[in-house]
Enzyme design. Structure first.
Site, mmCIF file in Angstrom:
data_model
loop_
_atom_site.group_PDB
_atom_site.id
_atom_site.type_symbol
_atom_site.label_atom_id
_atom_site.label_comp_id
_atom_site.label_asym_id
_atom_site.label_seq_id
_atom_site.Cartn_x
_atom_site.Cartn_y
_atom_site.Cartn_z
ATOM 1 N N GLU A 115 0.868 -1.179 0.000
ATOM 2 C CA GLU A 115 0.000 0.000 0.000
ATOM 3 C C GLU A 115 0.902 1.226 0.000
ATOM 4 O O GLU A 115 1.479 1.581 1.029
ATOM 5 C CB GLU A 115 -0.920 -0.024 1.221
ATOM 6 C CG GLU A 115 -1.918 -1.169 1.229
ATOM 7 C CD GLU A 115 -2.922 -1.093 0.088
ATOM 8 O OE1 GLU A 115 -3.104 0.011 -0.467
ATOM 9 O OE2 GLU A 115 -3.520 -2.120 -0.249
ATOM 10 N N CYS A 175 -1.990 9.305 2.647
ATOM 11 C CA CYS A 175 -1.563 8.765 1.354
ATOM 12 C C CYS A 175 -2.539 9.081 0.232
ATOM 13 O O CYS A 175 -2.150 9.141 -0.927
ATOM 14 C CB CYS A 175 -1.337 7.259 1.450
ATOM 15 S SG CYS A 175 -2.782 6.319 1.986
#
Length: 453
Positions: A207, A241
C-alpha cells in the site's frame, strides 16, 4: 526473531487459528482491547502527532471499530467454501474454492495513521486465520509503545506479537521467511520490501502512495468542492496517502475557487492555525524541513507560515506552479496544496497519464460524460466523485493502488481475501468414468473435438 517466527509457524500448524470460533474470539478480543485502551490511544496520538480526540476517533479508532464489526457480521459466510460450476467435459464432478490462511504474516505499518494502519490489516489477517507479527513505525514512538503493551496484554505472542525498532529491526525481520508480507509506506521502501520478499517468493501487498490529483470543473458546486478538498488535504496536516496532492481547476473559476479555499481553511482551522491546539503537527524535523523546501514565497497565495518548535506548517496554497517545480516532482505528504489551471480535460488527461499511476483521483463536477471520460482514461487506485478520502471508509470497496501506488487491496471482505490463498478443489465421481480423455478409444477424438471446440 528466528525463534519468534518459528514459534508462530508452529502455532499456526497446530490448526488452532483456523476454526471460525477461534477467529471470532480473537476479533472480539481485539475490539475489547481498543475499548479498554481508548483513552491511552488518544493520549499517544496527541503526543505523537497532536491529533485531537475528534480526529483520532474519525480517522483512526472509529474506522477500526467499524471494520471489526463488519468482519464479525460477515466472517462465517466468507469462510464458506465457494462452489463453482463444472463444464460438460467434467461431468460427474463438483468444484469449489477453499479460502486457506497463508500462515505467519508480517505487517509493517507507517507513522501517519499509526494505530489505524497497524490494526486494520491485522483484522484481515486474523479473520483469514493467520498469525501476526506487527512492526509499527518508530517515528510515532508513543503509539508504537502502546501497541506493544496492548497486544502483549491481550494476545498469546505465538499468535499476535509486536516488534518495535528502527530500520535495522525492519531489515532483520525481512531476512525471516514469512508466509505473507503486508507493507504500507513509501514507494521507495515498497521496492525494497518486494526485493526482499522475492528471495523466498513471499507474496506481498504493498500500500504505497503517489501524487493524487483533484480536478475541479466549472460545473461543480464550488463552495462544497472547496470545503471537501480542504478537509481531504489538510486532515492530519496533509500526511495522508490519499490526500489530494494537487488541484487542477478550470481556468474560468480559478480565482473564485482559490478565494473559496481560503474561506474554508479559516472555517475549519481558524485565522491562526499554528495556534490551533487541535491542528496536527508534522511527524519530525526531517519531514518538516523537507516540506519547507517546497515553498517559494512568490508562489504562496495563502498560508506559508511555520513553527519549528511545534513542527506545524499552516495550511498553504501555492499557485503559478509549473510541472517542473520541485513541489510537483514528488508526493508532498504535507499541508501544501498546489493549484494549476486547465481549459479542457483533453489538455490535462495526457499529462496525468504520463506520470506514475496515482493512488487516488478526485473529480468535482456534474457532467457525467466528463466523469466517465476521466475514469476510463486514467488509471488510479480508487477515488471519489465530488468528494475526497471517503472511498477508503466504505468496507464494500477494495482499497489499494496500481503500479507505483501499490499492489493488492484490502478493507472488508477484500482484507479477508488478501490474507487467504484460494485453494481450488475438484471432486470426481467414482460411479462412472468418461472414456473420451483416454487414448486408443473408438470415436474418442471425434467426441473430444465436439466437446472442446
Amino acid at each position: 526473531m528466528e525463534q519468534m517466527v518459528k514459534s508462530q509457524k508452529q502455532f499456526f500448524l497446530s490448526n488452532k487459528t483456523k476454526p471460525y470460533r477461534f477467529r471470532r474470539k480473537q476479533l472480539e478480543k481485539l475490539k475489547a482491547m481498543l475499548q479498554t485502551y481508548e483513552n491511552d490511544i488518544y493520549d499517544a496520538l496527541k503526543k505523537d502527532l497532536n491529533k485531537s480526540k475528534h480526529e483520532a476517533l474519525t480517522t483512526e479508532i472509529g474506522i477500526l471499530y467499524a471494520e471489526i464489526n463488519f468482519t464479525l457480521k460477515h466472517l462465517k459466510k466468507w469462510m464458506d467454501k465457494q462452489e463453482v460450476p463444472s463444464p460438460l467435459t467434467h461431468k460427474g464432478t463438483s468444484s469449489y474454492i477453499v479460502y486457506e490462511p497463508y500462515g505467519c504474516t508480517l505487517i509493517m505499518a507507517p507513522w501517519n495513521y499509526p494505530l489505524q494502519l497497524s490494526i486494520l490489516p491485522a483484522i484481515g489477517a486474523i479473520a483469514a486465520g493467520n498469525t501476526v507479527v506487527l512492526k509499527p513505525s518508530e517515528l510515532t514512538p508513543h503509539t508504537s509503545k502502546l501497541l506493544k503493551r496492548m497486544v502483549e496484554n491481550t494476545f498469546d505472542a505465538d499468535f499476535f506479537t509486536v516488534v518495535e525498532g528502527d530500520k535495522t529491526i525492519s531489515e532483520q525481520l525481512l531476512h525471516e521467511r514469512f508466509d505473507y508480507i503486508f507493507f504500507t509506506g513509501s514507494t521507495q521502501v515498497g521496492k525494497i520490501i518486494m526485493e526482499k520478499a522475492s528471495k523466498h517468493l513471499t507474496p506481498v501487498t504493498l500500500e504505497l502512495g503517489g501524487k493524487s490529483p483533484a480536478i475541479v470543473d466549472k460545473e461543480c458546486q464550488l463552495k462544497l468542492a472547496a470545503k471537501r478538498i480542504v478537509w481531504g488535504k489538510f486532515t492530519n496536516a496533509g500526511q495522508t496517502c490519499v490526500a489530494p496532492d494537487y488541484v487542477y481547476v478550470q481556468e474560468k473559476i480559478h480565482h473564485k475557487f482559490v478565494n473559496e479555499l481560503k474561506k474554508q481553511i479559516i472555517s475549519l482551522y481558524g485565522k491562526k492555525p499554528l495556534q490551533n491546539k487541535d491542528y496536527v503537527r508534522i511527524v519530525n524535523k526531517e519531514h518538516f524541513d523537507r516540506l519547507l523546501g517546497f515553498l517559494n514565497k512568490d508562489q504562496v497565495v495563502y498560508g506559508g507560515k511555520s513553527d519549528s518548535v511545534s513542527l506545524k506548517i499552516e495550511p498553504t496554497i501555492v499557485h503559478n506552479i509549473s510541472l517542473n517545480d520541485q513541489v510537483m516532482q514528488e508526493e508532498i505528504f504535507g499541508p501544501i496544496l498546489p493549484i494549476l489551471s486547465f481549459s479542457t480535460l483533453d489538455e490535462i488527461i495526457p499529462t496525468i497519464q504520463q506520470n506514475e499511476k496515482p493512488l487516488a483521483l478526485y473529480y468535482f463536477g456534474s457532467a457525467k460524460k466528463k466523469e466517465n471520460k476521466l475514469i476510463e482514461s486514467i488509471s488510479f487506485g480508487g477515488g471519489c466523485i465530488n468528494d475526497t478520502l471517503y472511498h477508503l471508509a466504505n468496507p464494500h470497496l477494495p482499497f489499494g493502488g496500481v503500479g507505483h501506488s501499490g499492489i493488492g487491496a484490502y478493507h472488508g471482505q477484500y482484507s479477508f481475501e488478501t490474507f487467504s490463498h484460494r485453494k481450488s478443489i475438484l471432486s470426481q465421481t467414482t460411479m462412472f468414468d468418461i472414456p473420451v480423455r483416454y487414448p486408443g478409444r473408438k470415436l474418442a477424438h471425434v467426441i473430444a473435438k465436439r466437446l472442446l471446440k
